[in-house]
Design a protein around this motif. Structure first.
Motif, short mmCIF file in Angstrom:
data_model
loop_
_atom_site.label_atom_id
_atom_site.label_comp_id
_atom_site.label_asym_id
_atom_site.label_seq_id
_atom_site.Cartn_x
_atom_site.Cartn_y
_atom_site.Cartn_z
N VAL A 71 1.06 -1.60 -0.34
CA VAL A 71 -0.07 -0.13 -0.25
C VAL A 71 1.08 0.79 0.31
O VAL A 71 1.87 1.27 0.44
N LEU A 72 0.68 2.06 -1.06
CA LEU A 72 1.34 3.47 -0.50
C LEU A 72 0.69 4.10 0.14
O LEU A 72 -0.03 4.47 0.82
N PRO A 73 2.02 4.62 0.82
CA PRO A 73 2.08 5.71 2.46
C PRO A 73 1.05 6.54 1.72
O PRO A 73 0.95 7.34 0.25
N ASP A 74 0.71 6.98 3.42
CA ASP A 74 -0.33 7.83 2.60
C ASP A 74 0.16 9.85 2.91
O ASP A 74 0.19 9.77 4.66
N ILE A 75 0.69 10.65 2.50
CA ILE A 75 1.41 11.97 3.34
C ILE A 75 0.73 12.77 2.22
O ILE A 75 1.79 14.19 2.23
N GLU A 76 0.06 13.19 2.06
CA GLU A 76 -0.49 14.53 1.47
C GLU A 76 -1.10 15.47 2.96
O GLU A 76 -1.16 16.93 1.81
N GLY A 77 -0.87 15.15 3.70
CA GLY A 77 -1.20 16.16 4.82
C GLY A 77 -0.13 16.75 4.94
O GLY A 77 0.19 17.96 5.74
N ASN A 78 1.20 17.22 4.98
CA ASN A 78 2.89 17.46 4.75
C ASN A 78 2.71 18.08 3.81
O ASN A 78 1.49 19.19 3.38
N ALA A 131 7.71 15.06 2.84
CA ALA A 131 7.54 13.66 4.53
C ALA A 131 8.74 13.77 4.72
O ALA A 131 9.63 14.35 4.07
N ASP A 132 8.64 13.26 5.87
CA ASP A 132 9.66 12.61 6.90
C ASP A 132 10.64 12.09 6.14
O ASP A 132 12.05 12.22 5.27
N ASN A 133 10.31 10.86 5.93
CA ASN A 133 11.55 9.58 4.61
C ASN A 133 10.89 10.28 3.30
O ASN A 133 11.64 9.02 2.16
N GLN A 134 9.90 10.56 2.77
CA GLN A 134 9.57 10.80 1.10
C GLN A 134 8.91 11.60 1.26
O GLN A 134 9.01 12.72 0.95
N VAL A 135 9.19 11.92 -0.56
CA VAL A 135 8.74 12.74 -1.30
C VAL A 135 7.11 12.17 -2.29
O VAL A 135 8.00 11.32 -2.73
#
Lengths: 380, 380
Positions: free
Chosen positions: B125-132, B228-232
């Motif tokens: 599942v792909l990470p949910d980082i939309e909130g960043n 995000a912390d460890n992802q773009v």
């Protein structure tokens, strides 16, 4: 030697002869291109001992001065550097002068280059084979005959003779044959004026003929071919291309081609090619390339392939004509695609004598080409 | 899952996501492309764990039906075979149906394909980082910033952090830095609306950014970047491109760039590039790539290279402006050409602080780019 020369003309001649330069040669002089200047023009020569190519740049072309000759002479220049620097010189005119110890000075625009030249006396002399039998062929026809057979040569150096294309000329019919023992390609053509000439077992490396193809210009012009004992010379407009004849006896392939067929199909070349290409994609993943062709009761044929890991591909194809018995046969789809790629005819005959016997392919509009593929022996 | 879909649209989405498929993965599910069908359209996903790419095909586009959805659902299909067979299907419409055990039936024209599908539940599942934090940049600008820095990354896996491009955003200035310790490339640009956002030590693999560049369409459109912390995450029109941030601290490069110069030249970019290219041809044969630049007493500069075996290349070049002391310096011509290739400005500043100090190159019309090359220490 002192000249000024037009860059484009020099560059074109360099491109031609550079096909004979081997990067792996151990003979220093053969890493170079020989330049010979006379009052008629400049001759470039390169050789890897198997192939030698000579290209001539006339001093004048259509009354335009191409080479201005101050002083004739000759030199051998390091090929790789020479080839690349000439392409990148800034001006359309290039000055060249050879001084003491073959030091060569090249200038063009603001660029000045000094090159360590070698003694042209060390360069091998090309054989004089002009006196031998000569045939003449249209450049386009020669290129097609090479393209339509060379793909079937063997790439294995263990049987060197099969890395070549066999030439046979008899009663005015010129025929090319290539085989790697799994498939065979033959292509013949009539050559006017060769009725009195006969030669057989002339075998020339397929790789060499492919290189020659690149040099034959697209404008359809005549190519003279001089055949000597162990050499063949191709004479193009301003290029001489020498190659050696491969040693050994080419195997007799006449009995591989069946003379009677049990099943004959006429199909659309493009449609068959595309269907086999799709089945090939799957068979390639299995690393077998096995594709199956089978005749259908309701007419037409089925092309299919299957892989336990990936799945199946299946396709029905209409046939234009069908004669003989029903059939089911497996073959190497890569070999089949190689043949279909060189068949220019819109329709082709595909013929069989049984599921263990060679498959024959023949363009409908050209009975002088014939392709043979051995089938796979599969259990289902 | 049961749909019919237009071949071109499916093919385009496949081309985008297939850039995330690694042929070397040991995780079987990652050799596949995941298809997810809802009533809105089809989403394709591929991932090699470092990069994940998602592409969406809407059911309708400009009121044209692109996907006809009979039944939503999802499946993972073997990527390599799927990518190639879709390209070669005969009709512009493709039918797909997933049956028991994820067996997938694909048909188009006369071609029928059965594919062994995998369970989509196994797909990561792909990470949910939309909130960043999100910044927005013009696609063309992002592509240029990548092109003008990525060539300077290190290719050595021994210092993984240097295989990336460093991102720094502060006071609305977005800056890319890349270095392999022998050369350095920096490019900055102002981004409107980012004045309140600050990030540093965001390092993304140069290879990944080059892949991203290929997906960004040529029509200049906006790209949203979520950090995000460890992802773009890069959000393009219909494509989501996820990549991880490289671990580690990027070295401080600020002290490498000299702040004062002893010699400054303004030269024509194209002329300098061509002259160095000619000298490079010779230096390459020596396997050193060493080319020398020296200022001339009568004005102008000389570019030269020499090889004991082959000879010399020498060229004088005008300078548009000259300030400071005379100079003679040697450098890696391959590195210099790499920089000159990405400088779009017609003129450039080339500046020196001594023959042992870094060489600075800067486009005349863009003070936000700066390139540094370390010189060679030679004896003459």
């Amino acid at each position: 030697m002192k000249i000024s020369i037009l860059k484009n003309e020099l560059n074109e001649a360099i491109q031609h002869v550079s096909k004979a330069i081997s990067s792996r040669t151990t003979i220093p002089i053969l890493t170079g291109i020989k330049l010979e200047v006379t009052h008629q023009g400049v001759t470039l020569t390169a050789s890897d001992t198997d192939i030698s190519i000579q290209s001539f740049i006339p001093a004048e072309n259509d009354s335009e001065v191409v080479v201005h000759i101050d002083q004739p002479g000759s030199v051998v220049l390091p090929a790789k550097f020479f080839v690349e620097i000439i392409k990148k010189l800034p001006s359309k005119e290039i000055m060249m002068e050879v001084k003491d110890g073959f030091q060569t000075f090249i200038s063009s625009g603001s660029a000045e280059i000094q090159m360590v030249g070698l003694d042209p006396e060390e360069f091998p002399v090309l054989p004089d084979i002009e006196g031998n039998e000569t045939i003449t062929i249209q450049g386009d026809l020669l290129k097609n005959m090479i393209r339509q057979t060379a793909f079937s040569i063997s790439t294995q150096e263990t049987t060197p003779i099969l890395t070549g294309i066999l030439w046979h000329l008899e009663n005015g019919e010129f025929k090319f044959t290539a085989t790697d023992r799994h498939r065979l390609a033959t292509r013949a053509a009539n050559l006017d004026g060769t009725e009195e000439i006969r030669f057989s077992n002339i075998v020339i490396a397929g790789k060499t003929l492919n290189e020659l193809s690149k040099i034959i210009p697209d404008q359809n012009m005549l190519v003279d071919i001089v055949v000597a004992d162990n050499q063949v010379l191709f004479k193009l407009d301003r290029v001489l291309f020498y190659t050696r004849i491969l040693d050994g006896i080419y195997p007799d392939t006449s009995r591989i081609i069946p003379s009677t067929y049990k099943t004959e199909l006429i199909v659309d070349t493009k449609k068959l090619s595309e269907a086999i290409d799709r089945a090939y994609l799957l068979s390639r993943e299995e690393k077998t390339n096995i594709v199956r062709l089978q005749t259908l009761e309701q007419g037409g044929i089925e092309i299919s392939s299957s892989s336990t890991e990936l799945g199946k591909v299946r396709e029905e194809l209409e046939v234009i004509d069908f004669k003989g018995e029903p059939l089911r046969i497996s073959f190497n789809s890569k070999y089949m695609l190689d043949v279909l790629k060189v068949i220019d005819s819109e329709q082709l005959l595909i013929a069989f004598t049984g599921m263990m016997s060679p498959i024959i392919l023949q363009p409908q509009d050209d009975s002088r080409s014939k392709y043979v593929i051995l089938p796979y022996r599969t259990t289902n």
